[in-house]
Design a protein around this motif. Sequence first.
Motif, PDB file in Angstrom:
ATOM      1  N   TRP A  60       0.813  -1.172   0.095  1.00  0.00           N
ATOM      2  CA  TRP A  60      -0.234   0.043  -0.141  1.00  0.00           C
ATOM      3  C   TRP A  60       0.957   1.186  -0.182  1.00  0.00           C
ATOM      4  CZ3 TRP A  60      -4.975   0.971  -0.728  1.00  0.00           C
ATOM      5  CH2 TRP A  60      -5.257   2.459  -0.548  1.00  0.00           C
ATOM      6  N   ARG A  61       1.890   1.154   1.008  1.00  0.00           N
ATOM      7  CA  ARG A  61       2.501   2.184   0.940  1.00  0.00           C
ATOM      8  C   ARG A  61       3.414   2.713  -0.195  1.00  0.00           C
ATOM      9  NH1 ARG A  61       4.139   0.552   6.386  1.00  0.00           N
ATOM     10  NH2 ARG A  61       5.908  -0.224   5.508  1.00  0.00           N
ATOM     11  N   GLU A  62       3.867   1.565  -0.995  1.00  0.00           N
ATOM     12  CA  GLU A  62       4.618   1.774  -2.280  1.00  0.00           C
ATOM     13  C   GLU A  62       3.611   2.170  -3.459  1.00  0.00           C
ATOM     14  OE1 GLU A  62       8.283   0.982  -2.965  1.00  0.00           O
ATOM     15  OE2 GLU A  62       7.899   1.567  -0.819  1.00  0.00           O
ATOM     16  N   CYS A  63       2.697   1.612  -3.500  1.00  0.00           N
ATOM     17  CA  CYS A  63       1.458   2.158  -4.250  1.00  0.00           C
ATOM     18  C   CYS A  63       1.292   3.818  -4.006  1.00  0.00           C
ATOM     19  CB  CYS A  63       0.274   1.299  -4.546  1.00  0.00           C
ATOM     20  SG  CYS A  63       0.609  -0.217  -5.030  1.00  0.00           S
ATOM     21  N   ARG A  64       1.032   3.987  -3.088  1.00  0.00           N
ATOM     22  CA  ARG A  64       0.595   5.571  -2.493  1.00  0.00           C
ATOM     23  C   ARG A  64       1.802   6.427  -2.795  1.00  0.00           C
ATOM     24  NH1 ARG A  64      -3.656   7.870  -2.354  1.00  0.00           N
ATOM     25  NH2 ARG A  64      -3.868   8.674  -0.011  1.00  0.00           N
ATOM     26  N   ALA A  65       2.850   5.843  -2.778  1.00  0.00           N
ATOM     27  CA  ALA A  65       4.134   6.760  -3.017  1.00  0.00           C
ATOM     28  C   ALA A  65       4.482   6.653  -4.558  1.00  0.00           C
ATOM     29  CB  ALA A  65       5.308   6.228  -2.377  1.00  0.00           C
ATOM     30  N   GLY A  66       3.833   6.106  -5.278  1.00  0.00           N
ATOM     31  CA  GLY A  66       4.079   5.976  -6.798  1.00  0.00           C
ATOM     32  C   GLY A  66       5.186   5.071  -7.165  1.00  0.00           C
ATOM     33  N   ARG A  67       5.663   4.280  -6.378  1.00  0.00           N
ATOM     34  CA  ARG A  67       6.713   3.505  -6.575  1.00  0.00           C
ATOM     35  C   ARG A  67       6.372   2.188  -7.110  1.00  0.00           C
ATOM     36  NH1 ARG A  67       8.666   6.094  -2.028  1.00  0.00           N
ATOM     37  NH2 ARG A  67       7.999   4.628  -0.638  1.00  0.00           N
ATOM     38  N   LEU A  68       5.213   1.807  -7.231  1.00  0.00           N
ATOM     39  CA  LEU A  68       4.418   0.595  -7.430  1.00  0.00           C
ATOM     40  C   LEU A  68       3.173   0.685  -8.043  1.00  0.00           C
ATOM     41  CD1 LEU A  68       5.273  -2.527  -7.293  1.00  0.00           C
ATOM     42  CD2 LEU A  68       3.867  -2.649  -5.133  1.00  0.00           C
ATOM     43  N   ASP A  69       3.148   0.042  -9.202  1.00  0.00           N
ATOM     44  CA  ASP A  69       1.710   0.203  -9.993  1.00  0.00           C
ATOM     45  C   ASP A  69       0.783  -0.628  -9.372  1.00  0.00           C
ATOM     46  OD1 ASP A  69      -0.162   0.318 -11.979  1.00  0.00           O
ATOM     47  OD2 ASP A  69       0.833  -0.562 -13.547  1.00  0.00           O
ATOM     48  N   PRO A  70      -0.429  -0.195  -8.794  1.00  0.00           N
ATOM     49  CA  PRO A  70      -1.404  -1.210  -8.278  1.00  0.00           C
ATOM     50  C   PRO A  70      -1.962  -2.245  -9.393  1.00  0.00           C
ATOM     51  CG  PRO A  70      -1.913   1.324  -7.944  1.00  0.00           C
ATOM     52  CD  PRO A  70      -0.803   1.165  -8.863  1.00  0.00           C
ATOM     53  N   ALA A  71      -1.945  -1.827 -10.478  1.00  0.00           N
ATOM     54  CA  ALA A  71      -2.308  -2.767 -11.493  1.00  0.00           C
ATOM     55  C   ALA A  71      -1.359  -4.215 -11.424  1.00  0.00           C
ATOM     56  CB  ALA A  71      -2.340  -2.544 -13.046  1.00  0.00           C
ATOM     57  N   SER A  72      -0.302  -4.048 -10.934  1.00  0.00           N
ATOM     58  CA  SER A  72       0.677  -5.406 -10.911  1.00  0.00           C
ATOM     59  C   SER A  72       0.252  -6.272  -9.823  1.00  0.00           C
ATOM     60  CB  SER A  72       2.150  -4.691 -10.853  1.00  0.00           C
ATOM     61  OG  SER A  72       2.518  -4.049  -9.793  1.00  0.00           O
ATOM     62  N   LEU A  73      -0.558  -5.677  -8.763  1.00  0.00           N
ATOM     63  CA  LEU A  73      -0.794  -6.533  -7.684  1.00  0.00           C
ATOM     64  C   LEU A  73      -2.121  -6.998  -7.690  1.00  0.00           C
ATOM     65  CD1 LEU A  73       0.720  -3.512  -6.400  1.00  0.00           C
ATOM     66  CD2 LEU A  73       1.005  -5.366  -4.658  1.00  0.00           C
ATOM     67  N   GLY A  74      -2.242  -8.374  -7.496  1.00  0.00           N
ATOM     68  CA  GLY A  74      -3.933  -8.856  -7.380  1.00  0.00           C
ATOM     69  C   GLY A  74      -3.959 -10.451  -7.379  1.00  0.00           C
ATOM     70  N   HIS A  75      -4.960 -10.668  -8.203  1.00  0.00           N
ATOM     71  CA  HIS A  75      -4.954 -12.053  -8.282  1.00  0.00           C
ATOM     72  C   HIS A  75      -5.769 -12.510  -9.519  1.00  0.00           C
ATOM     73  CE1 HIS A  75      -5.603 -16.402  -7.163  1.00  0.00           C
ATOM     74  NE2 HIS A  75      -6.842 -16.386  -7.734  1.00  0.00           N
ATOM     75  N   GLY A  76      -5.177 -13.054 -10.517  1.00  0.00           N
ATOM     76  CA  GLY A  76      -5.673 -13.224 -12.199  1.00  0.00           C
ATOM     77  C   GLY A  76      -6.195 -11.854 -12.532  1.00  0.00           C
ATOM     78  N   GLU A  77      -7.510 -11.675 -12.926  1.00  0.00           N
ATOM     79  CA  GLU A  77      -7.614 -10.349 -13.504  1.00  0.00           C
ATOM     80  C   GLU A  77      -8.376  -9.272 -12.397  1.00  0.00           C
ATOM     81  OE1 GLU A  77     -10.952 -11.048 -16.490  1.00  0.00           O
ATOM     82  OE2 GLU A  77      -9.546 -12.212 -17.776  1.00  0.00           O
ATOM     83  N   ALA A  78      -8.364  -9.821 -11.221  1.00  0.00           N
ATOM     84  CA  ALA A  78      -8.585  -8.901 -10.150  1.00  0.00           C
ATOM     85  C   ALA A  78      -7.047  -8.062  -9.652  1.00  0.00           C
ATOM     86  CB  ALA A  78      -9.306  -9.630  -8.877  1.00  0.00           C
ATOM     87  N   THR A  79      -7.255  -6.854  -9.951  1.00  0.00           N
ATOM     88  CA  THR A  79      -6.003  -6.345  -9.784  1.00  0.00           C
ATOM     89  C   THR A  79      -6.407  -4.707  -9.201  1.00  0.00           C
ATOM     90  OG1 THR A  79      -5.267  -5.376 -11.969  1.00  0.00           O
ATOM     91  CG2 THR A  79      -4.492  -7.452 -11.093  1.00  0.00           C
ATOM     92  N   GLY A  80      -5.213  -4.101  -8.914  1.00  0.00           N
ATOM     93  CA  GLY A  80      -5.576  -2.625  -8.414  1.00  0.00           C
ATOM     94  C   GLY A  80      -5.481  -2.246  -7.116  1.00  0.00           C
ATOM     95  N   LEU A  81      -5.590  -0.799  -7.009  1.00  0.00           N
ATOM     96  CA  LEU A  81      -5.510  -0.345  -5.684  1.00  0.00           C
ATOM     97  C   LEU A  81      -6.568  -0.775  -4.740  1.00  0.00           C
ATOM     98  CD1 LEU A  81      -3.629   1.615  -4.015  1.00  0.00           C
ATOM     99  CD2 LEU A  81      -5.100   3.365  -4.661  1.00  0.00           C
ATOM    100  N   TRP A  82      -7.815  -1.056  -5.214  1.00  0.00           N
ATOM    101  CA  TRP A  82      -8.990  -1.423  -4.299  1.00  0.00           C
ATOM    102  C   TRP A  82      -8.444  -3.108  -3.708  1.00  0.00           C
ATOM    103  CZ3 TRP A  82     -11.482  -6.119  -4.989  1.00  0.00           C
ATOM    104  CH2 TRP A  82     -11.245  -6.657  -6.138  1.00  0.00           C
ATOM    105  N   PHE A  83      -7.776  -3.671  -4.678  1.00  0.00           N
ATOM    106  CA  PHE A  83      -7.337  -5.157  -4.185  1.00  0.00           C
ATOM    107  C   PHE A  83      -6.138  -4.951  -3.009  1.00  0.00           C
ATOM    108  CE2 PHE A  83      -5.765  -9.275  -3.805  1.00  0.00           C
ATOM    109  CZ  PHE A  83      -6.604 -10.225  -4.425  1.00  0.00           C
ATOM    110  N   VAL A  84      -5.215  -3.890  -3.151  1.00  0.00           N
ATOM    111  CA  VAL A  84      -4.049  -3.723  -2.309  1.00  0.00           C
ATOM    112  C   VAL A  84      -4.808  -3.365  -0.838  1.00  0.00           C
ATOM    113  CG1 VAL A  84      -2.253  -2.663  -1.560  1.00  0.00           C
ATOM    114  CG2 VAL A  84      -2.656  -3.079  -4.213  1.00  0.00           C
ATOM    115  N   TYR A  85      -5.930  -2.634  -1.107  1.00  0.00           N
ATOM    116  CA  TYR A  85      -6.916  -2.310   0.202  1.00  0.00           C
ATOM    117  C   TYR A  85      -7.468  -3.321   1.003  1.00  0.00           C
ATOM    118  CZ  TYR A  85     -10.498   0.248   2.704  1.00  0.00           C
ATOM    119  OH  TYR A  85     -11.409   0.756   3.820  1.00  0.00           O
TER     120      TYR A  85
END
Length: 258
Positions: free
Chosen positions: A173-198
């Motif tokens: 979460w901190r890496e995504c919020r700092a812009g160092r990590l793309d939320p789209a690269s985190l998740g499961h299958g097609e379910a990705t994004g900042l909401w999934f990190v949340y």
Amino acid sequence: MRHWTKQTPFTDPGENAAMLATIGPEPERVIAAIQGLLIHGGAVEYYGLAQQEFSRETLSVDSRLGAILTEDDRPLSVERAPQDRALGTCRDYAVLVCAAMREHGRPARVRCGFASYLGGAMWEDHWLCELWSMGRWQRIDAQLDPVLQNALQTQFPPADVPPEAFLTAETAWRECRAGRLDPASLGHGEATGLWFVYVNLVRDRLALDDRITSSWDDWRTAASNPLHMTAEMLASADELANNDPIGASSIIPWWVRT
């Protein structure tokens, strides 16, 4: 550290405590034993088995061990053939490791986050166990048996997953919020994004409060209609990610607790 040595209703092995205690406390012994008891329901093809329906419900340790021993009452250290192992998920492995370590008074806790070595998304939704050892939290992924290590070509021992291979949800979460990590690269299958990190951030904080399962495990039903992150939700998540783990779940807002 005493907080992490006590069994909870979910990790307590109950009447199977003596059986569980025989497989520890060394991480390698615990890992080997659990690998002989479980098989990930989504990875059965690696063992030459046909895909089948399986429950993703995470069982308490008492229930899990009871079910295993009902089918085969041999000691837990005896390896079962792949077709005779209980089907589970990564969280089942993590919970059993945690319980085995705590049974010997060793500080251990279950963590939710993202792994880079599972062959799915760049950072795949994953659970493992942390063991306090020699002044640091040592990450243990018992799911990585020799079959999966070979299939996934992992280059590290399952008893010590390196920091660069697994991100806790709070770090992600901190890496995504700092812009160092793309939320789209985190998740499961097609379910990705900042909401999934949340979602994983909430699940991790609940797990650190020994609430291993929660209603937020139903994220699959929301994958086609992901959460809209409001300013209030972003602010509450920022606070969660930067709060001390112990007791952090007390600041989880009401819409997360339900």
